[in-house]
Enzyme design. Structure first.
Site, short mmCIF file in Angstrom:
data_model
loop_
_atom_site.label_atom_id
_atom_site.label_comp_id
_atom_site.label_asym_id
_atom_site.label_seq_id
_atom_site.Cartn_x
_atom_site.Cartn_y
_atom_site.Cartn_z
N ASP A 303 24.90 49.29 36.33
CA ASP A 303 23.45 49.86 35.87
C ASP A 303 22.56 48.82 36.53
OD1 ASP A 303 21.47 51.14 34.57
OD2 ASP A 303 22.82 51.39 32.86
C1 BGC Z 1 19.69 53.04 32.30
C2 BGC Z 1 20.47 54.20 33.10
C3 BGC Z 1 19.65 54.98 34.16
C4 BGC Z 1 19.32 53.75 35.24
C5 BGC Z 1 18.54 54.36 36.50
C6 BGC Z 1 19.21 52.16 33.43
O1 BGC Z 1 18.33 51.22 33.12
O2 BGC Z 1 20.65 52.44 31.61
O3 BGC Z 1 20.97 54.98 32.28
O4 BGC Z 1 20.49 55.74 34.81
O5 BGC Z 1 18.67 52.90 34.48
O6 BGC Z 1 17.27 54.64 36.11
#
Ligand code: BGC
Length: 756
Positions: A303
């Site tokens: 993530d």
């Molecule tokens: C979130 C994810 C998301 C990613 C990309 C992160 O901060 O936890 O769920 O897919 O950002 O935007």
């Protein structure tokens, strides 16, 4: 100990044989041939994912691309994947196409091996980053609908729109089970029940990926976020979760297991820690559990910035290089870096120093290249012409409206106050009455979803929809307080309007929020809103609350003021329309709570609390004593209709199950005993009466939704397999223990027995 190893081996063999039975060898030859030609730098570039935000100038009001920076990323650093959007808001198809075309031009015309770039977005409840798109309810609303059709339609229609922009990877669905109602990402879950996450998750993935992700109507899905992210102890986003393995396996793992078996192509990792160990650095979870036990063959992406966070937040790595080492060792394939080339440089060093083998890198690059082949990116990396007409699939508006309708949960309706007669004089007030973000939540045209400028013009707020339905002349409005808590009207002004109306509709709830900005310290509804509601206590007119919120914000002290309470669990951009339809009786509500609506902020038991949490000291286990300790304001599964339903004839095809392969059929008759057609969601629960680990008082094991005309009866059947009765014992072995189980549906019960 022996038993555990032996059993784990068995599970391993079982999952391996599942995978081996249908080995996904397609494109292996192409991938191997390409891999052989790649330099180490090219390989590590493929494992790097950057955000498009660094290739666009946010200080400029207009869409723009910093082409030199983008070219450098792709041509010089061989970056394999890009995510997000140019300026943190929804974009037109033309803007998307400019981005994708520029990226793929660099990748396929200026790099040695012409490997296309994989682009990913968070289209988590519809085409969230496409201007003027219609958005579905958040997953929590889909959970309340109890209708898997909407999970799959949301996946299918979102995939069509997304692919039309040239993007082929959607970071959805969230498969975490919503166990902490404080958590800011609770609305992104399908709710509190593992069963809901499991069935809805599979439906969504199947809809998203279609028959083949090569099709111009499909994209790759991403299971989020493996695993335990939602179990945060503090309720704050991205914090520690203490999860015993028994609970990890029984509550959190099944949706991921089912999603892997359904063919989910990718997974994103939990940003938090489990029992103090950041999941990004946990080999037992990312390799032993995900790869060996579940048999997941797809791509695992970190993530956002989570490698850096191992250093500055989790404090398990002394520096960035050690953090890169930890995640590679643990088993990730792609780093959502997303701002710089730190991963690229450090991974390269680690391989050159011999601390990470090139074979380990190859393993990840194989998965990345394979997905690119499967998505048809090598055949045509550009937005496909034939997909362009699918930008706004014509079914989306209706599907999102139907989903919004079925997501609404009528929590209370004393004296049959609802539905209202058209033409009744209504006074509408409250911060969510004329405010779209409360209906749509996170990732609605912007990340936080709070910028009203980006919502489509046609999307109706609750107020606008009530005016349209009931005639503007019959509707008065004062905001009362705004969503930030600022008082906008005096009590006197509010009471004057109330005195002229037949009904007072008080629209309460939450602003939109995503991730850390959505953290709260108190599950109570904002004091400013409680105060607003209390103004009408002695107004002498029936009060109706509409709760536009993604979490069960506690309303216990103001609940008695309302005759009726309608919950709108972030129903999306069609939510205002659906709410007005329910208020005025055009639609009969049919949602059932996908979570417990708690009574007090310190009593947050879930519906499946253990026996010792819910059974009184005298130990009387009869099912109707559930109310003794599990006593929320409204229980999981609660939801009223404008008609009534009765259940009868609960039968089981046999009362004795023998052996692990056995199964039985449960049937029950549901009858519409009222005067209106209605949809009824039926929940099946099972209780393990005695187990070696204090069992859950009941577990949700199935759900189905039916439409019934007045007087009509339908017989519903569920199949219950021995494997549906499993629990994890103190040795962390998941099995069905012999003994009695209670099957219950709507207060009817049957006991069955299982023996080996
Ligand atoms: C979130 C994810 C998301 C990613 C990309 C992160 O901060 O936890 O769920 O897919 O950002 O935007």
């Amino acid at each position: 100990m022996f038993k555990k190893t032996f059993y784990t081996l068995l599970i391993g063999l079982f999952s391996a044989s599942f995978v081996l039975a249908q080995p996904n060898t397609k494109y292996n030859a192409e991938v191997d041939a390409l891999l052989k030609q790649m330099t180490l730098e090219e390989k590590i570039g493929q494992m790097t994912q950057l955000t498009f935000g660094i290739f666009s100038d946010n200080s400029q009001p207009k869409f723009n691309i910093r082409k030199d920076d983008l070219r450098k990323a792709i041509v010089q650093f061989n970056v394999g994947s890009i995510l997000n959007n140019a300026q943190d808001h929804a974009q037109t198809m033309d803007e998307w196409h400019q981005m994708i075309n520029t990226i793929q031009d660099y990748a396929t015309k200026e790099t040695r091996l012409k490997i296309p770039v994989l682009y990913g977005v968070d289209a988590i409840h519809g085409a969230t980053y496409i201007t003027n798109s219609t958005l579905f309810p958040q997953q929590i609303g889909v959970g309340c609908s109890r209708n898997t059709l909407y999970a799959s339609e949301m996946g299918r229609l979102t995939a069509m729109s997304t692919r039309a922009t040239g993007v082929r990877w959607n970071f959805a669905p969230v498969l975490e089970v919503g166990r902490s109602p404080l958590w800011s990402r609770f609305p992104e879950t399908f709710g509190e029940s593992t069963q809901l996450a499991q069935e809805m998750g599979v439906a969504n993935i199947t809809g998203t990926q279609g028959k083949s992700v090569a099709d111009i109507t499909a994209v790759a899905a991403c299971m989020k976020h493996f695993i335990g992210y939602s179990g945060t102890n503090s309720g704050k986003d991205r914090t520690n979760a203490y999860i015993p393995e028994t609970i990890l396996r029984d509550v959190y793992l099944p949706p991921f297991r089912s999603a892997v078996n359904a063919g989910a192509k990718t997974v994103m990792i939990n940003s938090g820690d489990i029992n103090g160990i950041p999941v990004h650095a946990n080999k037992k979870i990312l390799t032993d559990l995900l790869r060996k036990e579940l048999g997941f063959e797809g791509l695992a992406v970190t993530d956002w910035e989570d490698i850096t966070k191992l250093v500055n937040r989790h404090r398990v790595a002394v520096n960035q290089k050690e953090a890169v080492y930890l995640v590679l060792e643990a088993g990730i394939d792609m780093a959502m870096v997303p701002y710089d080339y730190s991963f690229y440089g450090l991974a390269l060093q680690l391989v050159k120093e011999g601390r990470i083998s090139e074979a380990r890198i190859d393993e990840s690059v194989r998965r990345i290249l394979k997905l690119k082949y499967e998505l048809g990116l090598f055949a045509n990396p550009y937005p496909e012409k034939a997909a362009i007409p699918n930008l706004y699939p014509k079914e989306t508006d209706q599907a999102a409206l139907n989903a919004a309708r079925e997501s609404l949960v009528l929590l209370k309706n004393n004296d049959a106050t609802l539905p209202l007669k058209k033409g009744a004089k209504v006074f509408v007030t409250g911060p969510t009455a004329n405010y779209m973000p409360s209906l749509s939540g996170s990732w609605s045209y912007t990340w936080q979803g709070t910028n009203t400028a980006f919502y489509p013009k046609g999307a109706q707020t609750i107020l606008q929809a009530i005016q349209a339905k009931n005639g503007a002349a019959n509707v008065t409005y004062k905001e009362g307080v705004d969503i930030k808590g600022e008082v906008k009207s005096t009590d006197q002004e509010l009471l004057v309007e109330a005195s002229k109306a037949d009904y007072i509709i008080v629209c309460l709830g939450e602003d939109a929020y995503a991730e850390i900005p959505g953290n709260i310290d108190d599950l109570n509804l904002a004091p400013s809103q409680k105060r607003l509601a209390a103004v009408f206590e002695k107004a002498g007119k029936p009060v109706i609350y509409v709760l536009a919120e993604g979490r069960p914000r506690i309303i216990t002290d103001i609940e008695p003021i309302a005759k009726s309470v309608l919950l709108a669990p972030q129903p999306g951009t069609q939510g205002g329309t659906a709410i007005a339809e329910v208020l005025f009786g055009e639609v009969n509500p049919s949602g059932k709570l996908a979570f417990t609506y708690h009574k007090a902020p310190n009593d947050l038991l879930t519906y499946d609390a253990n026996y010792s949490d819910v059974v009184p000291e005298n130990g009387n286990l009869s099912a109707n004593q559930v109310g003794i300790q599990y006593r929320p304001l409204y229980p999981f599964g609660h939801g009223l209709s404008y008609t009534t339903f009765a259940y009868s004839n609960l039968t089981v095809s046999k009362t004795q199950l023998v052996g692990e392969a056995d199964a039985l059929t449960i049937s029950v008759t549901v009858t519409n005993t009222g005067k209106l057609e209605g949809k009824e969601a039926t929940d099946l629960f099972v209780t393990d009466l005695v187990a070696s680990v204090n069992p859950a008082y009941r577990k949700h094991k199935g759900f189905v939704k039916n439409t019934l005309k007045p007087g009509e009866s339908k017989t519903i059947t569920f199949t219950l397999k021995v494997s549906d009765l499993t629990m994890t014992n103190a040795q962390n072995i998941t099995l069905t223990e012999p003994g009695d189980f209670l099957i219950h549906i709507a207060g009817l019960e049957k006991t069955i027995n299982y023996k080996k």
